[in-house]
Design an enzyme around this catalytic site. Sequence first.
Site, PDB file in Angstrom:
ATOM      1  CG  ASP A 143      -1.907   1.164   1.152  1.00  0.00           C
ATOM      2  OD1 ASP A 143      -2.821   1.221   1.982  1.00  0.00           O
ATOM      3  OD2 ASP A 143      -1.764   2.001   0.230  1.00  0.00           O
TER       4      ASP A 143
HETATM    5  C1  GLC Z   1      -3.637   4.730  -0.404  1.00  0.00           C
HETATM    6  C2  GLC Z   1      -4.621   3.708   0.139  1.00  0.00           C
HETATM    7  C3  GLC Z   1      -4.845   2.531  -0.779  1.00  0.00           C
HETATM    8  C4  GLC Z   1      -4.720   2.991  -2.217  1.00  0.00           C
HETATM    9  C5  GLC Z   1      -3.266   3.379  -2.447  1.00  0.00           C
HETATM   10  C6  GLC Z   1      -2.999   3.881  -3.877  1.00  0.00           C
HETATM   11  O1  GLC Z   1      -2.816   5.191   0.634  1.00  0.00           O
HETATM   12  O2  GLC Z   1      -4.367   3.191   1.445  1.00  0.00           O
HETATM   13  O3  GLC Z   1      -6.135   1.990  -0.466  1.00  0.00           O
HETATM   14  O4  GLC Z   1      -5.073   1.937  -3.105  1.00  0.00           O
HETATM   15  O5  GLC Z   1      -2.820   4.352  -1.502  1.00  0.00           O
HETATM   16  O6  GLC Z   1      -3.676   5.075  -4.091  1.00  0.00           O
END
Ligand code: GLC
Length: 724
Positions: free
Chosen positions: A268
């Site tokens: 993430d």
């Molecule tokens: C964000 C979120 C995740 C998302 C990722 C890419 O911090 O936690 O759910 O898919 O970054 O945007």
Amino acid sequence: MRTFVSVDALLDEMTLEEKIGQLGIFADMLRPFAPGINPEMNARNASELTEQIRAGRVGSLFNGIGVEQGREAQRVAVEEARLGIPLLFGADVIHGMRTVFPIPLGEAASFEPALAERTARVAAIEATAAGLHWTFAPAVDIARDQRWGRGAEGAGEDPFLGSAFAAARVRGFQGDDLTADDALLATPKHFVGYGAVMGGLDYNSVEIAEGTLRDVHLPPFKAAIDAGALTVMSAFNDINGVPASAHHGLLTGVLRDEWAFRGFVVSDYTADFELIAHGYAEDERDATRVAFNAGLDMSMQSGLYGAHLADLVRSGEVSIETIDASVRRVLEIKRAIGLFDNPYRSLDAGADAALDLDAHAALARDAARRSIVLARNEGDLLPLPRAGTRIALIGPFAQDRDNLEGCWTLFGDKRLHVNLEDGLRAALEDPSSLDVVPGCAFEAAIDGGLDAAVAAARAADVVLLAVGEPQGFSGEAQSRVAITLPPAQQALAEAVAATGTPIVVLLRNGRALALEGAVRDAQAILVTWFLGSQTGLAVADIVFGDANPSARLPVSFPVHSGQQPLFYNRMRTGRPELPDMTEFKARWREGPHAPLYAFGHGLSYTRFDYAATTVDAARLAWDGTLTVSARITNTGPRDGEEVVQLYVHDRVGSRVRPIRELKGFRKITLAAGTSETVSFTLDRHALAFTRADGTFGAEPGRFDVWIAPASDRGEAATFELLAG
Ligand code: GLC
């Protein structure tokens, strides 16, 4: 363009740098992307990125859309880079692309996984038409603490419901043929336990029992992977002191060794870089080492893998075999979705023009209607007549157009949106019979607002009170200490209620809220979540009775904010409250342990009566099955849909067991005056849990079983599971 032979043949030709290039994903600076989603962390710019692609150092990009620029980026990768490995384009398409559907929590209230599959399918069609192959969805976190803002992205507090929606959304995104132009790779996230952050504080630590992790938080991921998900996204939180994004026991032990997951795990965002802040890694190089060796295949945005993996391989701290295993997973997925055969798949300039946006809008309207929960309807105030009634639409959401979508919609086409005023006025025979008064702002009074609202309420036969949370109150990094309405809106509700005009609350919410005072006591309450593009039309359909509400709560609504975390499938405790005994019992000074509105609760414009739950045998053999039935009758004035719910309670276990657990649900349609007997089949597998010795399975003994309209209603039948 090179001829693709096989992943192994490609691997044999790849340099270490080219292999590592496949293990990074960066914000797509080549195509317009949602502002503010990709912070300055990524210093790359378009021309540098193109050079990196040409050098074979970039395998994937995210949150950029646009077919033309996507084709150019793909051309560079396929025709100018040495090995011609196609790029993978990902983005956060959580609940719709141009057409925005209800937030996933609201859609879960439909208790219709098939509906979620249909909306995910349309989202995939629109996303792939915009040049995407991969979405970072569904979020499948189980959220039991509504102070946490990201419950909005999931399917609520229950693992059985959450698993059904996780699988349905994966099927919808991916479709039947992964190589099809409109197939969108799914990514169950955030692995794992993210919804259990302490205090509901986003990114906070998670202290959790192994049994709870396995019986509550892991099942939706297993369901998503069993449904065909090929990528998983890690989580930001630590679990009992080990960050999820570097947790070998989970990323490798559970995903690979127990579940034989063959896809890849992406971090993430900068979760690998954040291992330093966690205090789990000394520096960037150390963070790279521990994350990759734990089983984190792909690094998003941080750049750590590109900066340090080669050196770690040369020093022997990371094996080339582990590198090859991760690269193989990524390449196998690119092959599986047809990118080697057709690198310009989902980069078709004509796809966007071919979208049937009217059909998508119709689905968005139906999904929105089917997500609205009728929580209260004293005196059958609803539905309202379409004519002959003076209606005052009061509240900051009345004319608002910026809070229809809810959190995590980066690409919604606001030109397609219908707000409350538009939808309600369009439904009235005499549009002028609707007075619209904001009354206050989302978090502040406005000059003369209360007076105008009171005057409108006095002049009206009924008030539609449009209050709730602005969409910025839920989603990522939006935890709240109190899940109540902003004081300015509560003041508006009190002032309007003082006029005595009946009130229908149109609640806008990304979580369960603690309703207070005149909002809680309003004659009618519709929980409308964030409904997306067709908000106004869907609300009007329900308010005027064109549609009969059929949704049920996927989260418990508390009496007090301070009850969090509050969930129906809780343990009984040694001192449960009893109807006539509240002293020295598990309750608060200020109120009960029970919710205001329970998980599974929801009313209809008709009424459903449940006959007693029956079982076809008093004993369930260890390898046998048991049929549980109940006859449901529509005793009300109109046809309706009822969510029939099956709950069990294991009376005695090697670990104490929840007072109820959802083990089945079925939405049935019953014409007025008709009945249907609904049956479910149970076996010991449905009764299994992580036992005290860590093994997974059922335990012989007595069980209660309900077929009921909600988690706090119904008369139980009992049966005994016999030993094997
Ligand atoms: C964000 C979120 C995740 C998302 C990722 C890419 O911090 O936690 O759910 O898919 O970054 O945007």
